[in-house]
Design a protein around this motif. Sequence first.
Motif, PDB file in Angstrom:
ATOM      1  N   ALA A 510      -3.621   0.268  -7.924  1.00 32.97           N
ATOM      2  CA  ALA A 510      -2.232   0.678  -7.688  1.00 32.97           C
ATOM      3  C   ALA A 510      -1.265  -0.403  -8.136  1.00 32.97           C
ATOM      4  O   ALA A 510      -0.240  -0.125  -8.777  1.00 32.97           O
ATOM      5  CB  ALA A 510      -2.031   0.997  -6.205  1.00 32.97           C
ATOM      6  N   TYR A 511      -1.604  -1.645  -7.807  1.00 35.00           N
ATOM      7  CA  TYR A 511      -0.753  -2.776  -8.180  1.00 35.00           C
ATOM      8  C   TYR A 511      -0.567  -2.825  -9.694  1.00 35.00           C
ATOM      9  O   TYR A 511       0.550  -3.007 -10.204  1.00 35.00           O
ATOM     10  CB  TYR A 511      -1.375  -4.069  -7.659  1.00 35.00           C
ATOM     11  N   SER A 512      -1.660  -2.656 -10.420  1.00 36.77           N
ATOM     12  CA  SER A 512      -1.578  -2.730 -11.880  1.00 36.77           C
ATOM     13  C   SER A 512      -0.827  -1.538 -12.469  1.00 36.77           C
ATOM     14  O   SER A 512      -0.087  -1.684 -13.445  1.00 36.77           O
ATOM     15  CB  SER A 512      -2.987  -2.815 -12.477  1.00 36.77           C
ATOM     16  N   LEU A 513      -1.014  -0.361 -11.889  1.00 38.77           N
ATOM     17  CA  LEU A 513      -0.269   0.806 -12.372  1.00 38.77           C
ATOM     18  C   LEU A 513       1.232   0.596 -12.251  1.00 38.77           C
ATOM     19  O   LEU A 513       2.007   0.997 -13.114  1.00 38.77           O
ATOM     20  CB  LEU A 513      -0.651   2.052 -11.547  1.00 38.77           C
ATOM     21  N   VAL A 514       1.631  -0.037 -11.163  1.00 38.70           N
ATOM     22  CA  VAL A 514       3.060  -0.233 -10.917  1.00 38.70           C
ATOM     23  C   VAL A 514       3.603  -1.381 -11.753  1.00 38.70           C
ATOM     24  O   VAL A 514       4.640  -1.258 -12.403  1.00 38.70           O
ATOM     25  CB  VAL A 514       3.322  -0.508  -9.416  1.00 38.70           C
ATOM     26  N   THR A 515       2.905  -2.518 -11.744  1.00 43.12           N
ATOM     27  CA  THR A 515       3.472  -3.740 -12.320  1.00 43.12           C
ATOM     28  C   THR A 515       3.063  -3.996 -13.769  1.00 43.12           C
ATOM     29  O   THR A 515       3.731  -4.746 -14.471  1.00 43.12           O
ATOM     30  CB  THR A 515       3.038  -4.961 -11.495  1.00 43.12           C
ATOM     31  N   GLY A 516       1.933  -3.430 -14.173  1.00 39.07           N
ATOM     32  CA  GLY A 516       1.412  -3.752 -15.491  1.00 39.07           C
ATOM     33  C   GLY A 516       0.666  -5.073 -15.522  1.00 39.07           C
ATOM     34  O   GLY A 516       0.160  -5.476 -16.572  1.00 39.07           O
TER      35      GLY A 516
END
Lengths: 615, 109
Positions: A510-516
């Motif tokens: 989720a973190y990577s989906l949001v922040t890249g």
Amino acid sequence: MHAYTGKILYVDLSTGASRVERFDETLAKEFIGGTGFGVKMLIDTLPPGIDAFDPRNPLIYAAGATTGSMLPCMASKFGVFAKSPATGLLGESYSTGQWGAELRMAGYDYLVITGKAKKPVYLWIDDNAVQLKSASHLWGKTTWEAEQMIRDELGDQNVRVSGIGQGGENLSRLACLINDHFRAAGRTGLGAVMGSKNLKAVALRGTQDVTIADPEGFMELCKELYERAKGPATAKYRTLGTPANMLTMDAQCCLPTRNYQGASFENVHKVSGEVLNEKYVTRIQGCSACPCRCEHIAKAKEGIHKGAVSRVEYEPLMAFGPYCGVDDMNAIIKALQYCNEFGVDAIGTGIVVGFAMECYEKGLIAIEDTGGLELRFGNADAMVEMVRKIAMREDVGDLMTEGVMRAAREIARGSDHFAMHIKGLELTGYDIRGLKTCALGYAVSRRGGDHQRHGSYSHDLSGKVDRYKAERGRGKLVMDDEDMYAVVDSLIICKFTRTIWRGYDEIAKAYSLVTGVPMTGEELRQAGERINNLARLFNIREGMTRKDDNLPPRVMKDPIPTGVAQGSVTTQEDLDIMLDGYYEARGWTNAGVPMPEKLAELNLSSYAALIGEEV
Amino acid sequence: MEFGRFSENQTLPLFEMKLQFFGGFGALAGRSEDIARLQTGATLFDLLQTLATRYGESFRAELLQSDGALRDDVMITVNGTIMNHAVAADKALHPNDTLALFPVFPGGG
């Protein structure tokens, strides 16, 4: 990076100057946001050893990594950090509502306030425009009055305000920051730091977009999480809410009663979550982008407190109910309203009033000290009035507003035996004499007497361990809890909804989906460990040692008097067994100091000089 | 009501035990207390599965995960003693036992 603005807004109240600096992906990846950002900024900018009321003590606001997005249950929270006036150590507290999202939409991840204004001011941040405005006319007003006056004079009812009441102005070590009427960054006295700077409030208006790295994947995840957040995992928060804990804790002798003289309350059925919801709750509302909606707003229905309004959760209900021997829900709601209006921590203030009641009953303070109040357990109206006196520093309130640790030092005559605090922070609503894992969590909590940095009662109450037995292995359990909570408080995930998540890997995705920003579950776990180690280094630098990882004398010497946990205490020997196991699991010395190897593993070697003489 | 894995076998004697429901369990069951009539040999697993069926889908969801395992945030006591989830299923029940179900609330900020 997405979601992050990558910007830190610094404001110096002494000069009136402000500036913006940028941070890079390394900071984001290693410290995430929220807690991680707060701890990192504090240790890097606070001059070692200064007083909490020194103008150089930075008051730091940090948004969570995903605050301001529409990610369910991760879009609203923010943390506040400074050296704590209560503990002299890491001060941290978290709030929710709408203010955090507004900070990010104004264009900032961090807000760092230093210095001291010559006269009362409030900080007005309108996207890129940053102003200090006079607050002379607001000084002496409650948080509710000031919030409305600020909105009126700015001509915008959507302005979000985080500010102090009389508690913060009067430098109460119980003072908190209130936003959105009922939401508090309540613990560790951060409202007094704001007050010491002659700062009344921070008002925000943001109109900028929060960008998302992978909008398509993000929307799919949001849909999934919305369904989970509306499902059975959070149903209990929407219905009875956390006050349902009253009967649970009472039945298990975990309900601190009459300043920890008991662990169950004979009139608990008058202050239960069931009664609260049936008779007093008038509406239930939610935070920014949250489908859970847990906030139970209650209204006093009768008597001299009729019309009082407050959000009610288990902890403050415990503090002004059983802890003070009070079974009058109307008075409890009024006490909570006072806490919100005057800006004092509803948990800590209730614990202080309970302490004062025991002092009064033992003859350590007299009716002349209380301004005529018969401050006995169960006297509901005296309890309410004491909240006001504490915020206003009237009569014995002037001493009690310093918190139970300092009050006991002043009163002496054995009162330290029943001053229920750890590291200077008043205990919360779990009687830890019969919850051994939880007792360890409290003892080592980086902000003092607190369940919110570990949540380790869950092991004891789920029967996964013997709640009455101290073992070295509890150290690993508490460590794992703490590291997960550091991640939760950095992202920042609302703890009420953390059970909708399926472990580090899913959270990292989720973190990577949001922040890249690429992140694995293991990297996320290690970030939690890094944050806890850095927080430990901060506290060591500010003077903490193993002896501060302790428990109040009453917890160690006065057994629970009745009920299923009758006879339980958590002795010094119990604590030492668990502490040794905790330090070992952490890779710390037996004195509780992180080893150089551990710091290297966590990419914290640049801080090794802080422990040079300790290891 | 009658519970137990041996409900088809009417030769085993019945016994009664008391049920207590706290928090949302009470609201979902429509009562805070009840009596269970069990057949000899019944275990805690038998009782919980039957309660989940008896009181409906919402009650089941409050008690069990979708795979049928106990939820981590549920506390179960028998005669006041907290049951370890890992071994609770095989707990043998006896006449006049008292079972209580509690929700446990991870807290806020």
